[in-house]
Scaffold this motif. Structure first.
Motif, PDB file in Angstrom:
ATOM      1  N   LYS A 296       0.838  -1.209   0.000  1.00 58.81           N
ATOM      2  CA  LYS A 296       0.000   0.000   0.000  1.00 58.81           C
ATOM      3  C   LYS A 296       0.868   1.252   0.000  1.00 58.81           C
ATOM      4  O   LYS A 296       0.509   2.262  -0.615  1.00 58.81           O
ATOM      5  CB  LYS A 296      -0.909  -0.018   1.224  1.00 58.81           C
ATOM      6  CG  LYS A 296      -2.049  -1.004   1.096  1.00 58.81           C
ATOM      7  CD  LYS A 296      -3.337  -0.256   1.250  1.00 58.81           C
ATOM      8  CE  LYS A 296      -4.524  -1.143   1.211  1.00 58.81           C
ATOM      9  NZ  LYS A 296      -5.452  -0.867   2.284  1.00 58.81           N
ATOM     10  N   SER A 297       1.989   1.189   0.726  1.00 57.14           N
ATOM     11  CA  SER A 297       2.864   2.375   0.741  1.00 57.14           C
ATOM     12  C   SER A 297       3.492   2.588  -0.634  1.00 57.14           C
ATOM     13  O   SER A 297       3.879   3.692  -0.980  1.00 57.14           O
ATOM     14  CB  SER A 297       3.953   2.227   1.814  1.00 57.14           C
ATOM     15  OG  SER A 297       4.976   1.364   1.367  1.00 57.14           O
ATOM     16  N   MET A 298       3.580   1.520  -1.436  1.00 62.77           N
ATOM     17  CA  MET A 298       4.127   1.651  -2.792  1.00 62.77           C
ATOM     18  C   MET A 298       3.117   2.252  -3.752  1.00 62.77           C
ATOM     19  O   MET A 298       3.442   2.529  -4.892  1.00 62.77           O
ATOM     20  CB  MET A 298       4.469   0.252  -3.347  1.00 62.77           C
ATOM     21  CG  MET A 298       5.671  -0.370  -2.806  1.00 62.77           C
ATOM     22  SD  MET A 298       5.748  -1.984  -3.613  1.00 62.77           S
ATOM     23  CE  MET A 298       6.742  -2.807  -2.439  1.00 62.77           C
ATOM     24  N   GLY A 299       1.858   2.327  -3.326  1.00 63.27           N
ATOM     25  CA  GLY A 299       0.844   2.915  -4.191  1.00 63.27           C
ATOM     26  C   GLY A 299      -0.318   2.006  -4.495  1.00 63.27           C
ATOM     27  O   GLY A 299      -1.194   2.358  -5.284  1.00 63.27           O
ATOM     28  N   MET A 301      -3.786   0.547  -4.164  1.00 65.60           N
ATOM     29  CA  MET A 301      -5.062   0.973  -3.571  1.00 65.60           C
ATOM     30  C   MET A 301      -5.725  -0.266  -2.946  1.00 65.60           C
ATOM     31  O   MET A 301      -5.378  -1.403  -3.290  1.00 65.60           O
ATOM     32  CB  MET A 301      -5.989   1.549  -4.650  1.00 65.60           C
ATOM     33  CG  MET A 301      -5.458   2.776  -5.341  1.00 65.60           C
ATOM     34  SD  MET A 301      -5.285   4.187  -4.237  1.00 65.60           S
ATOM     35  CE  MET A 301      -6.945   4.814  -4.244  1.00 65.60           C
ATOM     36  N   PRO A 302      -6.708  -0.035  -2.041  1.00 63.01           N
ATOM     37  CA  PRO A 302      -7.390  -1.198  -1.448  1.00 63.01           C
ATOM     38  C   PRO A 302      -7.899  -2.192  -2.489  1.00 63.01           C
ATOM     39  O   PRO A 302      -7.777  -3.405  -2.326  1.00 63.01           O
ATOM     40  CB  PRO A 302      -8.540  -0.569  -0.662  1.00 63.01           C
ATOM     41  CG  PRO A 302      -8.033   0.792  -0.313  1.00 63.01           C
ATOM     42  CD  PRO A 302      -7.174   1.233  -1.458  1.00 63.01           C
TER      43      PRO A 302
ATOM     44  N   GLU B  81      -7.883   6.981   3.811  1.00 61.85           N
ATOM     45  CA  GLU B  81      -6.750   6.134   3.432  1.00 61.85           C
ATOM     46  C   GLU B  81      -6.508   6.195   1.922  1.00 61.85           C
ATOM     47  O   GLU B  81      -5.362   6.241   1.470  1.00 61.85           O
ATOM     48  CB  GLU B  81      -7.042   4.691   3.875  1.00 61.85           C
ATOM     49  CG  GLU B  81      -5.887   3.731   3.764  1.00 61.85           C
ATOM     50  CD  GLU B  81      -4.611   4.194   4.451  1.00 61.85           C
ATOM     51  OE1 GLU B  81      -4.695   4.726   5.574  1.00 61.85           O
ATOM     52  OE2 GLU B  81      -3.534   4.053   3.851  1.00 61.85           O
ATOM     53  N   ALA B  82      -7.598   6.235   1.148  1.00 64.17           N
ATOM     54  CA  ALA B  82      -7.448   6.283  -0.314  1.00 64.17           C
ATOM     55  C   ALA B  82      -6.814   7.614  -0.743  1.00 64.17           C
ATOM     56  O   ALA B  82      -5.941   7.635  -1.631  1.00 64.17           O
ATOM     57  CB  ALA B  82      -8.805   6.110  -0.973  1.00 64.17           C
ATOM     58  N   THR B  85      -3.238   7.508   0.049  1.00 61.38           N
ATOM     59  CA  THR B  85      -2.524   6.630  -0.909  1.00 61.38           C
ATOM     60  C   THR B  85      -2.212   7.390  -2.190  1.00 61.38           C
ATOM     61  O   THR B  85      -1.115   7.287  -2.742  1.00 61.38           O
ATOM     62  CB  THR B  85      -3.372   5.376  -1.232  1.00 61.38           C
ATOM     63  OG1 THR B  85      -3.655   4.698  -0.020  1.00 61.38           O
ATOM     64  CG2 THR B  85      -2.638   4.427  -2.165  1.00 61.38           C
ATOM     65  N   ARG B  86      -3.207   8.156  -2.681  1.00 60.26           N
ATOM     66  CA  ARG B  86      -2.996   8.907  -3.929  1.00 60.26           C
ATOM     67  C   ARG B  86      -1.841   9.902  -3.786  1.00 60.26           C
ATOM     68  O   ARG B  86      -1.037  10.064  -4.707  1.00 60.26           O
ATOM     69  CB  ARG B  86      -4.283   9.638  -4.328  1.00 60.26           C
ATOM     70  CG  ARG B  86      -5.262   8.712  -4.992  1.00 60.26           C
ATOM     71  CD  ARG B  86      -6.438   9.413  -5.623  1.00 60.26           C
ATOM     72  NE  ARG B  86      -7.511   8.439  -5.757  1.00 60.26           N
ATOM     73  CZ  ARG B  86      -8.505   8.269  -4.906  1.00 60.26           C
ATOM     74  NH1 ARG B  86      -8.595   9.052  -3.838  1.00 60.26           N
ATOM     75  NH2 ARG B  86      -9.421   7.353  -5.097  1.00 60.26           N
ATOM     76  N   ARG B  88       0.606   9.687  -1.517  1.00 62.51           N
ATOM     77  CA  ARG B  88       1.847   8.936  -1.255  1.00 62.51           C
ATOM     78  C   ARG B  88       2.471   8.413  -2.541  1.00 62.51           C
ATOM     79  O   ARG B  88       3.668   8.519  -2.745  1.00 62.51           O
ATOM     80  CB  ARG B  88       1.538   7.746  -0.336  1.00 62.51           C
ATOM     81  CG  ARG B  88       1.384   8.100   1.120  1.00 62.51           C
ATOM     82  CD  ARG B  88       1.486   6.864   1.980  1.00 62.51           C
ATOM     83  NE  ARG B  88       0.488   5.859   1.648  1.00 62.51           N
ATOM     84  CZ  ARG B  88      -0.625   5.652   2.341  1.00 62.51           C
ATOM     85  NH1 ARG B  88      -0.891   6.383   3.403  1.00 62.51           N
ATOM     86  NH2 ARG B  88      -1.465   4.707   1.990  1.00 62.51           N
ATOM     87  N   ARG B  89       1.631   7.831  -3.401  1.00 62.10           N
ATOM     88  CA  ARG B  89       2.238   7.149  -4.541  1.00 62.10           C
ATOM     89  C   ARG B  89       2.805   8.103  -5.585  1.00 62.10           C
ATOM     90  O   ARG B  89       3.585   7.704  -6.432  1.00 62.10           O
ATOM     91  CB  ARG B  89       1.267   6.156  -5.157  1.00 62.10           C
ATOM     92  CG  ARG B  89       0.030   6.699  -5.803  1.00 62.10           C
ATOM     93  CD  ARG B  89      -0.826   5.500  -6.150  1.00 62.10           C
ATOM     94  NE  ARG B  89      -1.939   5.828  -7.019  1.00 62.10           N
ATOM     95  CZ  ARG B  89      -2.796   4.926  -7.473  1.00 62.10           C
ATOM     96  NH1 ARG B  89      -2.654   3.665  -7.136  1.00 62.10           N
ATOM     97  NH2 ARG B  89      -3.784   5.256  -8.262  1.00 62.10           N
TER      98      ARG B  89
END
Lengths: 395, 227
Positions: A296-299, A301-302, B81-82, B85-86, B88-89
């Motif tokens: 998840k830290s790499m990108g 998504m759930p 969280e989503a 994530t956007r 972060r990536r």
């Protein structure tokens, strides 16, 4: 790099666990495919046996209907005898297109095989029986023509067993009589293969049953109401009327309880396989808790993580179900042997019919069940937060 | 040089039973683009908590954070969280104490693993060159089990850099390594910072590794200790 490749490689981490899960799924797919194949094959074989009787209604002397059914399907002496002149009365019914009288006699032949065996002689009317059984084909020779000839037509297996060819003499066991073999039938896969056919009059004479028969095979017109016709036949004294539909229903009802049991086993097998899938995938998710957080830290998504874990389930289920249907296809004959030992009555021909369409349906059903069971582990995996993974790492 | 991160009065409070514990108590900090900042301090000082917030892995209880001038965290604005994530990536690469390489994938496959989920425009076309920069070119087709600890961590660094992040966040990257392997990682981080201009935020207990950066920030009891 695709999600499919990652999922496949993930499963290789614990090869034994993945393999055992695949075997569990394969087992359930095998049971399911074989069961569905049996369900289809048995009914098909039964219908084929009934169609190959050459008539839709059998009239026998009053007795147990199951024995009458056995007489129809397997041959037998029957319990009692009917009078042959009944043929004329039955033939007068408007629904009837043809009637053929039969006299079955079975005698113990001490010379048969190593320790003796039963020989079945079926007396048939040369004028009507060959028409009723028009689908029978000869390997060599043909039907006897004369009503009182000492001539015999042998079923394929009977000829093999007795080692007889057309033109050879055939001794009628225990009766000091001899018939000449005039025809040998091709293999039919039915009880006819083991039967020796003789003219009705000849059997009546040799076995001293003049004017007597064990059964009447009746063909009716296509648009006839068989139920009404059979009701009318019951007006005749001391007769047992068995229609093909009755025979089929009787046998299918005998079989239904066995089917319920086998279906239950199949459902249990699938449930066990589903629990196996949940266990394997859930364990794999728990073991990779931190790693999923890192993904998840790499990108990821759930939904990506969900799909990754679900794809692992898909690979397990597809591999397992494909292996299972291959087993079902490859071992159908073994399954059939096993089933034949367990059943009270098994028709001739292939009992377990697993084809590619059935195999594809089984793969689809088992995979769908597997994917359903993979939903929860995939959902759990999708909920992992990178922070939770990092915290658990710190701990 | 412009600030890539601007943190103001960051507070993070954890609740343990009925007690509130302030892991961060009003931290304000700027990090410039291309800077290599090391965070040091005793265990429980709040350095990992701060770096998690700076790396958009966690929401602060209060305070603001701007990323390249854009507000990320502001009062009353907690991100899902989503959404995190956007962000972060596109911006971050992460290296942790444990390498978390997939044992059945080769070095090359582990490095390009992020592409399975997200490929940023301008991401590395030549992954082999990155492997060469990190001294992994001869290990390209090896499995993680065939590598030393230092090599595995360098693979993790390469994996974090493959999408060309603006900021590389490394939390105790040498925590599981001996001094020789730790030096390999220090050199790799310095190379990425000086050669590629990647901003590096490092959390470490290793004083020698901390000195590899431009600036050392010491935290104690949830606050930055004045230099």
């Amino acid at each position: 790099m695709t999600i499919y490749r990652i999922a496949y490689k993930n499963l290789l981490r614990k090869k034994t666990r993945s393999l055992l899960t695949v075997l569990g799924i394969a087992l359930s797919a095998w049971v399911l495919a074989s069961l569905l194949g049996f369900n289809r094959g048995y009914e098909w074989a039964l219908n084929r046996d009934i169609d190959n009787m050459g008539f839709q209604v059998l009239l026998t002397a009053k007795g147990c209907p199951y024995e009458a059914a056995t007489l129809m399907l397997k041959g037998g002496t029957g319990l009692r005898y009917l009078k042959e002149d009944m043929v004329r009365g039955v033939a007068k019914n408007p629904e009837v297109t043809s009637v053929t009288a039969m006299l079955m006699q079975a005698v113990f032949d001490p010379d048969k095989g190593e320790s003796g065996g039963m020989s079945a002689y079926l007396g048939v009317d040369p004028a009507t029986f060959p028409q009723a059984k028009g689908f029978l084909e000869f390997k060599k020779g043909g039907w006897f023509k004369a009503p009182e000839a000492y001539e015999a037509v042998m079923g394929y297996e009977a000829a093999e067993l007795e080692q007889r060819e057309v033109g050879d003499p055939l001794l009628i066991a225990g009766k000091n009589a001899e018939a000449k073999v005039v025809g040998i039938l091709k293999r039919t896969g039915t009880q006819d293969d083991g039967t020796i056919f003789l003219p009705l009059r000849t059997v009546q004479k040799v076995f001293e049953r003049k004017g007597q028969i064990t059964g009447l095979g009746i063909k009716v017109s296509k648009d006839a109401n068989i139920d009404k016709f059979t009701e009318r036949l019951y007006d005749l004294p001391d007769v047992q009327v068995v229609s093909m539909a009755q025979v089929k229903n009787t046998i299918m009802s005998l079989l239904s309880s066995a089917k319920v049991m086998v279906f239950s086993i199949a459902i249990i097998a699938i449930l066990i396989a589903m629990v196996g899938v949940v266990n394997t995938i859930l364990m794999s998710v728990f073991e990779r808790f931190q790693e999923l957080g890192i993904l998840k830290s790499m990108g990821a998504m759930p939904k990506d993580v969900f799909m990754l874990v679900w794809t692992e389930t898909l690979i397990l289920c597809l591999s397992g179900s494909a292996l299972g249907v291959c087993l079902a296809l490859g071992l159908a004959r073994v399954t059939e042997l096993l089933v034949r030992r367990l059943l009270p009555y098994a028709p001739n021909g292939s009992l377990v019919q697993v084809d590619w369409a059935l195999a594809a349906s089984t793969v689809a059903a088992v995979t769908a069940a597997g994917l359903l069971s993979g939903l929860y582990p995939a959902w759990r995996a999708a909920r992992v937060r990178p922070l939770d993974a990092i915290r658990s790492e710190a701990q | 040089m412009s600030n890539i991160l601007e943190a103001r009065d960051i507070r993070k409070v954890f609740r343990r039973g009925s007690e509130d514990i302030a892991a961060l108590d009003g931290v304000s900090l700027d990090i410039e683009k291309g800077e290599f900042v090391s965070f040091v301090g005793p265990s429980g000082s709040g350095k990992t908590t701060l770096v998690n917030i700076l790396g958009c892995l966690d929401n602060p209880t209060s305070g603001t954070l701007k990323l390249s001038g854009t507000s990320i965290f502001a009062p009353g604005k907690a991100l899902s969280e989503a959404e995190l994530t956007r962000i972060r990536r596109r911006t971050f690469g992460y290296v942790f104490q444990n390498f978390h390489l997939i044992p059945t994938l080769t070095v090359y496959e582990n490095v390009i693993l992020p592409f399975a989920f997200f490929r940023k425009e301008g991401s590395l076309g030549d992954v082999d060159a990155l492997l060469g920069d990190l001294g992994l070119d001869k290990r390209r087709d090896h499995l993680p089990g065939q590598l030393s600890g230092g090599e595995m961590q360098r693979v993790a660094v390469a994996r974090a850099l493959v999408n060309v992040p603006e900021i590389l966040l490394a939390d105790e990257p040498t925590g599981n390594l001996d001094s020789k392997r730790a030096d390999e990682i220090r050199d790799a981080l310095k190379k990425m910072n000086r050669g590629k201009g990647v901003t590096i935020i490092l959390v470490t207990h290793n004083p020698e590794l901390a000195r590899a950066g431009h600036r050392v920030v010491e935290l104690r009891d949830g606050a930055i200790r004045p230099a």
